[in-house]
Design a protein around this motif. Structure first.
Motif, mmCIF file in Angstrom:
data_model
loop_
_atom_site.group_PDB
_atom_site.id
_atom_site.type_symbol
_atom_site.label_atom_id
_atom_site.label_comp_id
_atom_site.label_asym_id
_atom_site.label_seq_id
_atom_site.Cartn_x
_atom_site.Cartn_y
_atom_site.Cartn_z
ATOM 1 N N ILE A 35 0.831 -1.206 0.000
ATOM 2 C CA ILE A 35 0.000 0.000 0.000
ATOM 3 C C ILE A 35 0.862 1.250 0.000
ATOM 4 N N HIS A 95 1.754 1.658 -3.613
ATOM 5 C CA HIS A 95 0.583 2.001 -4.420
ATOM 6 C C HIS A 95 0.122 3.430 -4.199
ATOM 7 N N GLY A 106 -0.107 3.139 -10.752
ATOM 8 C CA GLY A 106 -1.132 2.994 -9.735
ATOM 9 C C GLY A 106 -2.058 1.826 -9.996
ATOM 10 N N SER A 166 -0.049 -1.608 -9.393
ATOM 11 C CA SER A 166 0.201 -1.872 -7.970
ATOM 12 C C SER A 166 -1.098 -2.071 -7.198
ATOM 13 N N GLY A 167 -2.182 -1.444 -7.654
ATOM 14 C CA GLY A 167 -3.471 -1.626 -6.997
ATOM 15 C C GLY A 167 -4.021 -3.025 -7.186
ATOM 16 N N SER A 212 -4.819 -5.741 -4.168
ATOM 17 C CA SER A 212 -6.155 -6.289 -3.937
ATOM 18 C C SER A 212 -6.123 -7.804 -3.761
ATOM 19 N N SER A 259 -12.711 7.676 -7.318
ATOM 20 C CA SER A 259 -11.982 6.505 -6.849
ATOM 21 C C SER A 259 -11.459 6.735 -5.431
ATOM 22 N N ILE A 309 -12.570 4.618 -1.858
ATOM 23 C CA ILE A 309 -11.516 3.972 -1.067
ATOM 24 C C ILE A 309 -11.462 4.581 0.337
#
Length: 461
Positions: free
Chosen positions: A15, A18, A65, A68-69, A73, A139, A143
């Motif tokens: 994280i 990211h 982004g 890496s996201g 997940s 987004s 989040i």
């Protein structure tokens, strides 16, 4: 280290990597829209130059982004199955809302934004830039709704260890969401402001005196000077909200062990959890009580209130929260000094960028990534400060971790760290490569006529 600690480090590493890139794209999309609107209003080519350069930075950041996201997940299933088993009825729909409202917009209009400036009507390209910027913000909204709900859960009930939604309005607008959202959006704005100024200062120092560089350097420092006081104010409100709902986190941030009035503001110390006191403490008398309670006699919670009768510690690890909070504040103070000094020198005698002293320009270059430092420090303060809970008062971190052998987690952690280090070095290298290339005067794309020029050309033909 056991599986729990290794899994926490691995998710923290994921994280941390990211978050660097959405922190850029959220605000950079709106800055690109500003550049496009300025060009539409003035016809000045410097705004097109600025757009063409920074849309490349946006594209690179967006790609990093997304990749890496996706990796991050997967860890909900591989490392933290207990999270979805317990609160998946809340987390699943919120993540789905992000896909439906944000990714669809970005997927449809990103291509037009990146490649359509000279191929579609100007209004369509401007609209596409707006919708992509709006998508990145949506987004972030969803989040942060999920993240804030994990800190201040509301609008649900537990049945046999599983959370069920009872009020989606209360879930979305949970007690900490507005503060956390504003704080993060301002952090993104500051990250982009100093990235704009830092790369533009680098181009200026290596000889680029183009109007586009002047515009972006001035824009970056002006945005920074405006947003940093707002961020300090938002941080104060966020801190008061945290004091109400997570007092143990604030106690760790302040390094305060005993509940009471007249609590000093600790500037530096080494928290000692064995003696449950601070070593080498330097503080301002009554400062914490004044800031948190607006009175020197205000009672500030202490860490010793969060120890069970059997000796079980129910507060977060103190040192990481204590030091990360101070790194965030110190970085913010450096931002304040640099941005205000820059605006002062640019405004003095109305000299603009030429009025900036060279030492100030050199200081902007490393400060290009100061937003990352402040964001990560703030994120660590927030997330480590929630421990031992994954969802405050509902699900502990230990209860959610997967039963995976520690050596397996350690091996994947090493691979993750190696890849992320290489990608981060490559990303920063590409940014400075693009800056050097632009400074050499290499064209970023064909010249775009202003609307007035286009009408004259059509009439002449």
């Amino acid at each position: 280290m056991d599986t729990l600690i290794l899994s926490r480090i691995q998710f923290g590493a994921n994280i941390s990597f990211h978050i660097l890139f959405p922190t850029i794209t959220i605000a950079l999309g709106w800055v690109l829209l500003f550049f496009k609107l300025r060009f539409a209003g003035t016809g000045d080519q410097k705004w097109v130059e600025a757009y063409r350069f920074w849309v490349k930075v946006f594209a690179l950041s967006f790609a990093m982004g997304v990749v890496s996201g996706i990796t991050m997940s997967f860890q909900f299933g591989t490392n933290w199955p207990g999270f979805m088993e317990s609160v998946g009825n809340i987390a699943g729909p919120l993540l789905a809302y992000e896909v439906m409202t944000a990714f669809f917009l970005e997927a449809v209009f990103l291509g037009i934004m990146l490649f359509g400036m000279s191929k579609v009507p100007s209004w369509l390209h401007t609209l596409s830039t707006f919708l992509v910027a709006f998508g990145t913000t949506m987004s972030a909204f969803w989040i942060l709704v999920l993240n804030s709900w994990m800190h201040t859960p509301a609008g649900f009930e537990m049945r046999d260890g599983v959370a069920f939604a009872t009020d989606w309005w209360a879930i979305i607008f949970n007690p900490s969401m507005p503060y956390r959202l504003v704080h993060m959006l301002l952090a993104s704005g500051l990250t982009v402001a100093f990235l704009l100024a830092g790369l533009s200062a680098f181009r200026w120092l290596i000889g680029d005196r183009s109007n586009g560089v002047r515009a972006t350097l001035k824009t970056g420092m002006t945005i920074g000077a405006v947003l940093i006081p707002l961020q300090i104010l938002a941080g104060d409100f966020h801190g008061l909200n945290t004091l109400e709902h997570q007092p143990q986190k604030v106690a760790a941030m302040e390094g305060n062990w005993e509940t009471g009035p007249n609590v000093p503001l600790v500037l530096f110390a080494i928290p000692n959890e064995e003696t449950r006191s601070n070593d080498f403490e330097i503080g301002i008398p009554n400062g914490a009580s004044l800031i948190l309670k607006h009175s020197i006699n205000g009672v500030v919670p202490g860490l010793n209130d969060f120890v069970a009768e059997d000796g079980t510690v129910q507060h977060p690890p103190v040192a990481p929260v204590f030091f990360s909070f101070r790194i965030m504040v110190a970085t913010g103070m450096a931002m304040l000094l640099l941005s205000w000094a820059s605006v002062f020198f640019m405004a003095r005698k109305k000299r603009g960028v030429e009025g900036l002293p060279k030492p100030l320009l050199w200081a902007m270059v490393p400060m290009a990534f100061s937003g990352w430092v402040a964001t990560l420090a703030g994120w660590y303060t927030t997330e480590i400060g929630r421990q031992p809970w994954l969802v405050q008062g509902v699900l502990t971190t230990e209860a959610a971790v997967a039963d995976v052998p520690a050596p397996l987690v350690a091996s994947t952690l090493i691979v993750y760290l190696a890849i992320y280090a290489a990608l981060l070095a490559a990303y920063i290298g590409v940014l400075f490569y693009l800056a050097r290339k632009a400074a050499k005067g290499e064209p970023l794309g064909p010249r775009i006529p202003a609307s007035g020029e286009a009408q004259v050309t059509v009439a002449a033909e």
